[in-house]
Design an enzyme around this catalytic site. Structure first.
Site, mmCIF file in Angstrom:
data_model
loop_
_atom_site.group_PDB
_atom_site.id
_atom_site.type_symbol
_atom_site.label_atom_id
_atom_site.label_comp_id
_atom_site.label_asym_id
_atom_site.label_seq_id
_atom_site.Cartn_x
_atom_site.Cartn_y
_atom_site.Cartn_z
ATOM 1 N N ASP A 64 37.526 -58.814 -62.965
ATOM 2 C CA ASP A 64 38.334 -58.742 -61.757
ATOM 3 C C ASP A 64 39.816 -58.858 -62.092
ATOM 4 O OD1 ASP A 64 35.879 -58.692 -60.564
ATOM 5 O OD2 ASP A 64 35.947 -60.782 -59.885
ATOM 6 N N TYR A 99 30.206 -65.579 -69.616
ATOM 7 C CA TYR A 99 31.530 -65.861 -69.068
ATOM 8 C C TYR A 99 31.803 -67.357 -69.155
ATOM 9 C CZ TYR A 99 32.119 -61.183 -67.013
ATOM 10 O OH TYR A 99 32.277 -59.837 -66.823
#
Length: 526
Positions: A115, A171
Site C-alpha cells: 500500500d 510482513y
C-alpha cells in the site's frame, strides 16, 4: 579417365571401420546460477560485428522505503515503486525501446503489492530481460533513488512467475510499546473530561486535538447519531455532557508542553469509556494501574515538577513508560499473542479490507502465523515486532488486523469482537493502523525451489541477508522511529480509537455487557 577412376573407386575395398571411441559418462547439467558476467550466454556473430544478447528469465531481489510513493503497483499519474523500476530497467538496457512501458511484453510479475507508504525488504519481481553486458545491478541502482536498492538477480525457469510461484509472504509491523498501554494517549473525550480535575491529561491535549482530524476513520457507513464527523468540534456532544461541552481554549489556564504528547497520569475511574468485557482481569489490571514509583503521580495528586517542565533530553516514550508503569512483559506478551492468534487459520476477512463483500471468494484468506515476541529498539524508542505470515493479503488487511488488535489491548473493545468481525453476516468498521510501521519482510518460493533444486539456483533472500539488514536499519527502521518522534503518527491515531469514531466497538461491547447482566440475573434467580 573419369570412368576408369570411377571403376577403380567402386572396386576398391571398403575402408576399415573406425575403432569405437571410449564411452564417457554424461556430464551433469550445469546449474543456471545468478551472475553479473555471463559471457557464456552471449550470441556471438562474425568478427568485427556487434555482439547480440539473448533475453533471460530472472527473478530480481530488491528493497525500498515506501515514503513518498503511492504503493508498489504502477498507477497512471502516481509515483510508484513499479513505475520507477520499469524506467530503470529500460535505462539500464534490460528492456528494449519497443517494450518500454509495456510490461506484458517481457512477462513482468511482482510477488506482492504494498500500500501507499508501505516499505519492503524482500520484494521480488520477475521477467525476461537482457542481463548482459555485465554490471546490470550497478546500472539499475545508478538509475534508481537511494531508497530503492537492487540486491541481485537469479536465473529461473521460463515459466517462472513471481506472483503465482510465491507460496507465502511475511510482513512485519513495528508498533511502539506505548501504543499497547491503555492509559497512554487516551481518547480525546477522556482528555477533555479530565480538564480541571486533579489528574488532568494535559500532556495529551495537543495530539488529541490533531487526532480528531485523522481522515477516513468512520467512512461512508451510516452509524447513527453517535458517529459524528471527526472534523466536527468534538466538544459538542449530543448527550449534553458538560465535560464535553465545555470546550478548550488557549487561555483556559492549562499549561501545555507541546513537545510531550504522552499521558503521564492515570485518569479517575469515572472518566472515559473502557469496556472490560471478556478481558483477562489480571492482565487488564496490571496494564491500567501505574506502578508506584517514587516521585510519580498515581492517586491523582500533583504532578512531579520534572513532568510539568518537561525534560527535553529524555525520550518521550521512556517518560510514558515511567509515568504509566507499563512495560511489554511476559503477561502483556502472552495477552497480545493470544489476541493475534484469533486471526490464524482460514477466515473471511471482508471486514478487514475495502470494497470486498463477504460473499466474494477473495475475502477468504489463510493466515499461517501471527506473533509479537520481539522487542526492537530504534533511536531510543522501543517497538514490538509483529510478524504475520500468510499466503496472500488484501488491501489494508494487515493494518486493520493490527488496528483492532491494538484497540483490544487498550481495552477499547473485547476480544470477542475479532470473532464477530470474521463472521460473514456481520459488517463492522474496523480501525486501520498507520501505514508507516508496516513493511514486507520476505517472499517465499518453497514449492518452486523443491521442484527445481537440481537444475536451478534457490530463489530466496539467503544470499542477500546482510544487504537487506543494512538497508532495513538505514532506511526503514530509522524512518519509522523518526516519523513517530517528529510527527507522532501513532500517538495521534491512538486518540482516534474511541466510540465516537468507531461506534461499532461500543455496540459489540454493550451486547456482551447485556448478555453478562442477563446471565448474572439468571444465576441470582436460580
Amino acid at each position: 579417365m573419369e570412368n576408369s577412376d570411377a571403376r577403380l573407386t567402386s572396386s576398391s575395398p571398403p575402408p576399415a571401420p573406425a575403432p569405437p571411441e571410449a564411452t564417457e559418462e554424461p556430464k551433469p547439467k550445469k546449474l543456471k546460477m545468478s551472475t553479473t558476467t555471463s559471457d557464456d550466454e552471449e550470441c556471438t556473430t562474425t568478427p568485427g560485428t556487434k555482439k547480440r544478447y539473448k533475453r533471460r528469465k530472472i527473478a530480481i531481489f530488491f528493497a525500498y522505503c515506501g515514503v513518498g510513493y503511492q504503493g508498489m503497483q504502477k498507477n497512471p499519474g502516481a509515483k510508484t515503486i513499479e513505475g520507477d523500476l520499469e524506467e530503470a530497467l529500460f535505462l539500464s538496457g534490460a528492456v528494449p525501446e519497443q517494450d518500454r512501458g509495456i510490461p506484458k511484453r517481457y512477462d513482468w510479475a511482482r510477488s506482492a503489492r504494498t500500500d501507499k507508504g508501505v516499505s519492503a525488504v524482500g520484494q521480488v519481481v520477475s521477467g525476461r530481460f537482457y542481463i548482459d553486458p555485465p554490471g546490470l545491478v550497478d546500472r539499475l541502482n545508478s538509475n534508481l533513488s537511494p531508497q530503492i536498492r537492487i540486491f541481485g538477480y537469479k536465473r529461473v525457469t521460463a515459466s517462472f512467475n513471481a506472483k503465482k510461484f510465491c507460496d507465502r509472504r511475511r510482513y512485519v509491523y513495528l508498533i511502539p510499546v506505548f501504543a499497547l498501554d491503555p492509559c497512554c494517549h487516551r481518547d480525546r473525550e477522556s482528555v477533555l473530561a479530565s480538564l480541571g480535575s486533579e489528574n488532568e491529561l494535559v500532556k495529551c491535549l495537543d495530539c488529541s486535538e490533531r487526532g480528531r482530524k485523522v481522515p477516513g476513520l468512520v467512512g461512508k457507513r451510516n452509524t447513527g447519531s453517535e458517529a459524528l464527523d471527526v472534523e466536527v468540534e468534538a466538544c459538542i456532544s449530543s448527550k449534553g455532557d458538560p465535560a464535553l461541552n465545555s470546550g478548550v481554549t488557549e487561555d483556559a489556564g492549562v499549561s501545555l508542553n507541546k513537545t510531550d504528547d504522552n499521558c503521564l497520569n492515570k485518569e479517575s475511574s469515572n472518566v472515559g469509556e473502557i469496556p472490560m468485557d471478556n478481558v483477562n482481569s489480571e492482565v487488564g489490571h496490571e496494564a491500567v494501574v501505574p506502578a508506584q514509583d517514587e516521585g510519580e503521580d498515581i492517586n491523582g495528586g500533583s504532578l512531579n515538577d520534572s513532568f510539568i517542565l518537561g525534560e527535553e533530553k529524555v525520550n518521550e516514550e521512556e517518560k510514558t513508560l515511567k509515568g504509566s508503569g507499563f512495560s511489554y512483559g511476559e503477561k502483556e506478551r502472552e495477552r497480545f499473542n493470544r489476541i493475534l492468534n484469533y486471526y490464524v487459520g482460514t477466515h473471511n476477512f471482508h471486514n478487514f479490507t475495502t470494497r470486498t463483500k463477504a460473499e466474494d471468494p477473495a475475502a477468504r484468506r489463510f493466515i499461517i502465523s501471527f506473533n509479537a515476541n520481539t522487542i526492537v529498539t530504534v533511536e531510543g524508542m522501543e517497538f514490538v515486532k509483529c510478524e504475520v505470515v500468510g499466503q496472500s493479503f488484501m488491501l489494508h488487511q494487515i493494518r486493520k488486523m493490527m488496528g483492532l488488535a491494538v484497540a483490544i489491548m487498550r481495552n477499547c473493545a473485547p476480544e470477542s469482537l475479532i470473532d464477530k468481525a470474521l463472521q460473514t453476516d456481520v459488517r463492522i468498521n474496523v480501525p486501520t493502523a498507520p501505514e508507516v510501521g508496516l513493511y514486507l519482510d520476505e517472499c517465499f518460493f518453497s514449492s518452486y525451489n523443491q521442484k527445481w533444486k537440481d537444475t536451478h539456483e534457490e530463489v530466496s533472500m539467503k544470499t542477500y541477508e546482510k544487504e537487506a539488514e543494512d538497508f532495513k536499519m538505514k532506511y526503514i527502521y530509522s524512518h519509522i522511529a523518526s516519523t513517530e518522534q517528529k510527527d507522532g503518527v501513532v500517538a495521534i491515531w491512538l486518540h482516534s480509537l474511541n466510540h465516537r469514531n468507531y461506534p461499532d466497538l461500543r455496540i459489540v461491547s454493550e451486547e456482551d455487557s447485556t448478555d453478562n447482566k442477563k446471565a448474572e440475573v439468571e444465576d441470582v434467580v436460580s
